[in-house]
Enzyme design. Structure first.
Site, PDB file in Angstrom:
ATOM      1  N   HIS A  88       0.852  -1.190   0.000  1.00  0.00           N
ATOM      2  CA  HIS A  88       0.000   0.000   0.000  1.00  0.00           C
ATOM      3  C   HIS A  88       0.888   1.240   0.000  1.00  0.00           C
ATOM      4  O   HIS A  88       1.981   1.248   0.567  1.00  0.00           O
ATOM      5  CB  HIS A  88      -0.908  -0.012   1.236  1.00  0.00           C
ATOM      6  N   GLU A 160      -3.439   2.749  -7.108  1.00  0.00           N
ATOM      7  CA  GLU A 160      -3.821   3.833  -6.209  1.00  0.00           C
ATOM      8  C   GLU A 160      -2.926   5.048  -6.484  1.00  0.00           C
ATOM      9  O   GLU A 160      -1.800   5.105  -6.009  1.00  0.00           O
ATOM     10  CB  GLU A 160      -3.738   3.407  -4.742  1.00  0.00           C
ATOM     11  N   GLY A 166      -7.056  10.077   0.222  1.00  0.00           N
ATOM     12  CA  GLY A 166      -7.293  10.894   1.408  1.00  0.00           C
ATOM     13  C   GLY A 166      -7.186  12.384   1.157  1.00  0.00           C
ATOM     14  O   GLY A 166      -7.163  13.180   2.091  1.00  0.00           O
ATOM     15  N   SER A 206      -9.541   7.318  -3.632  1.00  0.00           N
ATOM     16  CA  SER A 206     -10.734   8.072  -3.223  1.00  0.00           C
ATOM     17  C   SER A 206     -11.973   7.665  -4.019  1.00  0.00           C
ATOM     18  O   SER A 206     -12.772   8.504  -4.438  1.00  0.00           O
ATOM     19  CB  SER A 206     -10.500   9.578  -3.332  1.00  0.00           C
ATOM     20  N   GLY A 227     -11.266   3.019   0.763  1.00  0.00           N
ATOM     21  CA  GLY A 227     -10.729   3.467   2.047  1.00  0.00           C
ATOM     22  C   GLY A 227     -11.815   4.039   2.934  1.00  0.00           C
ATOM     23  O   GLY A 227     -12.706   3.333   3.394  1.00  0.00           O
ATOM     24  N   GLY A 228     -11.773   5.356   3.127  1.00  0.00           N
ATOM     25  CA  GLY A 228     -12.692   6.015   4.052  1.00  0.00           C
ATOM     26  C   GLY A 228     -14.157   5.809   3.724  1.00  0.00           C
ATOM     27  O   GLY A 228     -15.002   5.777   4.621  1.00  0.00           O
TER      28      GLY A 228
END
Length: 245
Positions: A88, A160, A166, A206, A227-228
């Site tokens: 990552h 990514e 982020g 994202s 992710g988030g």
């Protein structure tokens, strides 16, 4: 590194309850990838949900021994994890993981019959310098192209763009497709068209409930490394539903 134990369990409960009542997502592979202390609990909660698996966020680049604080691939397998993220961008950046270390991890993980989700991607500086293809090619070649065809086809790749993680920025669907097509072409040159077409290449910058459908509509984008946006159960389910039928 999100959620305390009770919060993580609550999130997994929400997700699994929604998925059990959601037959239209049965054919889609879904992987929950929690922090190490929660792995066994997530494995248990995943039982009974079609195509729902558990993965880990990292593993050691050694098989066993005096490496205090590390978690081996064999340990992950023993608690029921079937996937593990390797390389990552945060591991590459904060912990200085090298191509050689990630090569070792890939070998060890495959040796445990765990599926590696191997991450690749460029920084903002490399993108602006128009070196993004060179960076991604080196990341794949130096860590994975030693594998046999039978080994390589067990890999999942995740692109990514570091500048879009982020930050609220997202690669356009055109940028994502361009890079994913480049990656697939690179694989085809080394392993042939059949393996290139069989490899899953995920987008991991994202991706969220609002842009997932557009990204997943790209011919070479096979899914997302979320992710988030996966920290809210309804949003995660919306992303799952964004796959074209």
């Amino acid at each position: 590194m999100n959620k305390l134990y009770s919060e993580a369990v609550e999130l997994v409960d929400e997700i699994t309850i929604m998925l059990k009542d959601d037959t239209k997502s049965d054919d889609i592979i879904k992987i929950l990838i929690p922090a190490f202390p929660y792995l066994r609990k997530v494995v248990r909660h995943s039982h009974g949900v079609p195509n729902l698996f558990t993965g880990a966020q990292n593993c050691a680049d050694e098989e066993a021994g005096a490496y205090t604080g590390e978690v081996s691939a064999a340990m992950l397998k023993s608690v029921g994890a079937t996937y593990v993220i390797i390389g990552h961008s945060e591991r590459r950046s904060y912990y200085k993981e090298t191509h050689e270390a990630l090569k070792k991890k890939a070998n060890i993980v495959l040796g445990q019959s765990i599926t590696p989700i191997f991450c690749i991607g460029e920084t903002k500086e490399k993108r602006q310098a128009k070196e993004h293809f060179t960076v991604v090619e080196a990341q794949i070649k130096d860590s994975l192209f030693h594998l046999s065809a039978d080994e390589f086809k067990k890999i999942v790749l995740a692109y990514e763009p570091v500048w879009a993680i982020g930050t609220g920025l997202t690669a356009t669907s055109e940028q994502a497709q361009e890079m994913h097509h480049f990656i697939r072409s690179l694989i085809e040159k080394n392993y042939g068209k059949e393996i290139a077409n069989s490899i899953s290449i995920l987008y991991g910058g994202s991706c969220n409930a609002k842009n997932a459908a557009e990204l997943f509509a790209c011919p070479d984008v096979d899914g997302g490394l979320i992710g988030g946006a996966a920290l809210v159960a309804k949003d995660f389910i919306t992303i799952i539903h964004s796959f074209p039928k």
